[in-house]
Design a protein around this motif. Sequence first.
Motif, PDB file in Angstrom:
ATOM      1  N   LEU A 164       0.817  -1.212   0.000  1.00  0.00           N
ATOM      2  CA  LEU A 164       0.000   0.000   0.000  1.00  0.00           C
ATOM      3  C   LEU A 164       0.852   1.265   0.000  1.00  0.00           C
ATOM      4  N   THR A 165       2.134   1.134  -0.331  1.00  0.00           N
ATOM      5  CA  THR A 165       3.030   2.289  -0.298  1.00  0.00           C
ATOM      6  C   THR A 165       2.528   3.404  -1.203  1.00  0.00           C
ATOM      7  N   TYR A 166       2.151   3.069  -2.431  1.00  0.00           N
ATOM      8  CA  TYR A 166       1.664   4.082  -3.371  1.00  0.00           C
ATOM      9  C   TYR A 166       0.382   4.734  -2.836  1.00  0.00           C
ATOM     10  N   ALA A 167      -0.553   3.912  -2.391  1.00  0.00           N
ATOM     11  CA  ALA A 167      -1.825   4.449  -1.883  1.00  0.00           C
ATOM     12  C   ALA A 167      -1.595   5.351  -0.676  1.00  0.00           C
ATOM     13  N   MET A 168      -0.695   4.946   0.209  1.00  0.00           N
ATOM     14  CA  MET A 168      -0.410   5.774   1.389  1.00  0.00           C
ATOM     15  C   MET A 168       0.270   7.079   0.974  1.00  0.00           C
ATOM     16  N   GLY A 169       1.107   7.035  -0.070  1.00  0.00           N
ATOM     17  CA  GLY A 169       1.747   8.258  -0.577  1.00  0.00           C
ATOM     18  C   GLY A 169       0.725   9.223  -1.140  1.00  0.00           C
ATOM     19  N   VAL A 170      -0.226   8.693  -1.918  1.00  0.00           N
ATOM     20  CA  VAL A 170      -1.301   9.536  -2.476  1.00  0.00           C
ATOM     21  C   VAL A 170      -2.115  10.139  -1.339  1.00  0.00           C
ATOM     22  N   HIS A 171      -2.441   9.314  -0.343  1.00  0.00           N
ATOM     23  CA  HIS A 171      -3.207   9.791   0.811  1.00  0.00           C
ATOM     24  C   HIS A 171      -2.465  10.932   1.510  1.00  0.00           C
ATOM     25  N   LYS A 172      -1.165  10.771   1.685  1.00  0.00           N
ATOM     26  CA  LYS A 172      -0.350  11.796   2.356  1.00  0.00           C
ATOM     27  C   LYS A 172      -0.350  13.100   1.560  1.00  0.00           C
ATOM     28  N   ARG A 173      -0.198  12.991   0.218  1.00  0.00           N
ATOM     29  CA  ARG A 173      -0.196  14.201  -0.615  1.00  0.00           C
ATOM     30  C   ARG A 173      -1.563  14.882  -0.584  1.00  0.00           C
ATOM     31  N   LEU A 174      -2.643  14.102  -0.655  1.00  0.00           N
ATOM     32  CA  LEU A 174      -3.992  14.679  -0.616  1.00  0.00           C
ATOM     33  C   LEU A 174      -4.257  15.350   0.730  1.00  0.00           C
ATOM     34  N   LYS A 175      -3.785  14.727   1.786  1.00  0.00           N
ATOM     35  CA  LYS A 175      -3.960  15.310   3.119  1.00  0.00           C
ATOM     36  C   LYS A 175      -3.220  16.643   3.217  1.00  0.00           C
ATOM     37  N   SER A 176      -2.025  16.705   2.658  1.00  0.00           N
ATOM     38  CA  SER A 176      -1.233  17.935   2.663  1.00  0.00           C
ATOM     39  C   SER A 176      -1.924  19.026   1.844  1.00  0.00           C
ATOM     40  N   ARG A 177      -2.450  18.646   0.664  1.00  0.00           N
ATOM     41  CA  ARG A 177      -3.166  19.620  -0.173  1.00  0.00           C
ATOM     42  C   ARG A 177      -4.419  20.137   0.518  1.00  0.00           C
ATOM     43  N   ALA A 178      -5.147  19.222   1.161  1.00  0.00           N
ATOM     44  CA  ALA A 178      -6.365  19.631   1.871  1.00  0.00           C
ATOM     45  C   ALA A 178      -6.023  20.628   2.972  1.00  0.00           C
ATOM     46  N   ARG A 179      -4.939  20.386   3.691  1.00  0.00           N
ATOM     47  CA  ARG A 179      -4.499  21.306   4.743  1.00  0.00           C
ATOM     48  C   ARG A 179      -4.137  22.666   4.141  1.00  0.00           C
TER      49      ARG A 179
END
Length: 197
Positions: free
Chosen positions: A150-165
């Motif tokens: 799930l490395t890729y999925a977790m990376g996407v999640h991290k980037r989306l979380k950063s953008r949302a912030r």
Amino acid sequence: MKIQSLLLVGYKPLLVNGINRFKLTPKQVHQLIIGTNGSGKTSVMRELSPLPAASADYVQGGMKQIEIEDKDIYVLTTDFSAKQSVKHSFKVNGVEMNDGGTGAVQKELVWKYFRIDQDLMDVMQDQERFTRMSPQLRREWIMRISGGDLTYAMGVHKRLKSRARDLVGVVKHLNTRLAQESSKLPTEDNLKQSIEL
């Protein structure tokens, strides 16, 4: 993975109740173990794993042997009969895989064939509470037991979380700016006075 049999000899939690030799041969998919408090139910459940037995739980001369069927037949033994050493055996269809009989190799073989280690058993047997873990540790566990990378999925999640912030910050900034600019606009009274003049 189906447990065919479990043999415990000289297992201290059962010796307290006068049981030196205990053999379990499940006949059904679901089994029920009944006993009074302190009779050793939880201890037997703990030994229902392919992990090697702990020497602190057995008297000298004791042993644990578990037979598991999972396409092949696995017989895993931890023998405490030697005075100074513990002998481990990991047989697949009668072929010994742990020639040196060491605990470290035994654990590696259990991981290789069954994907089980002590940390996983602690979670499965409620020794380690999933609900009491930190969010980071829970995330690691979810990734571990998911069976996929799930490395890729977790990376996407991290980037989306950063953008949302970042977007929340932009919205706050724009609201502040709007309030400041709105305060500079003339009021109705100011507009009426300027029209009258």
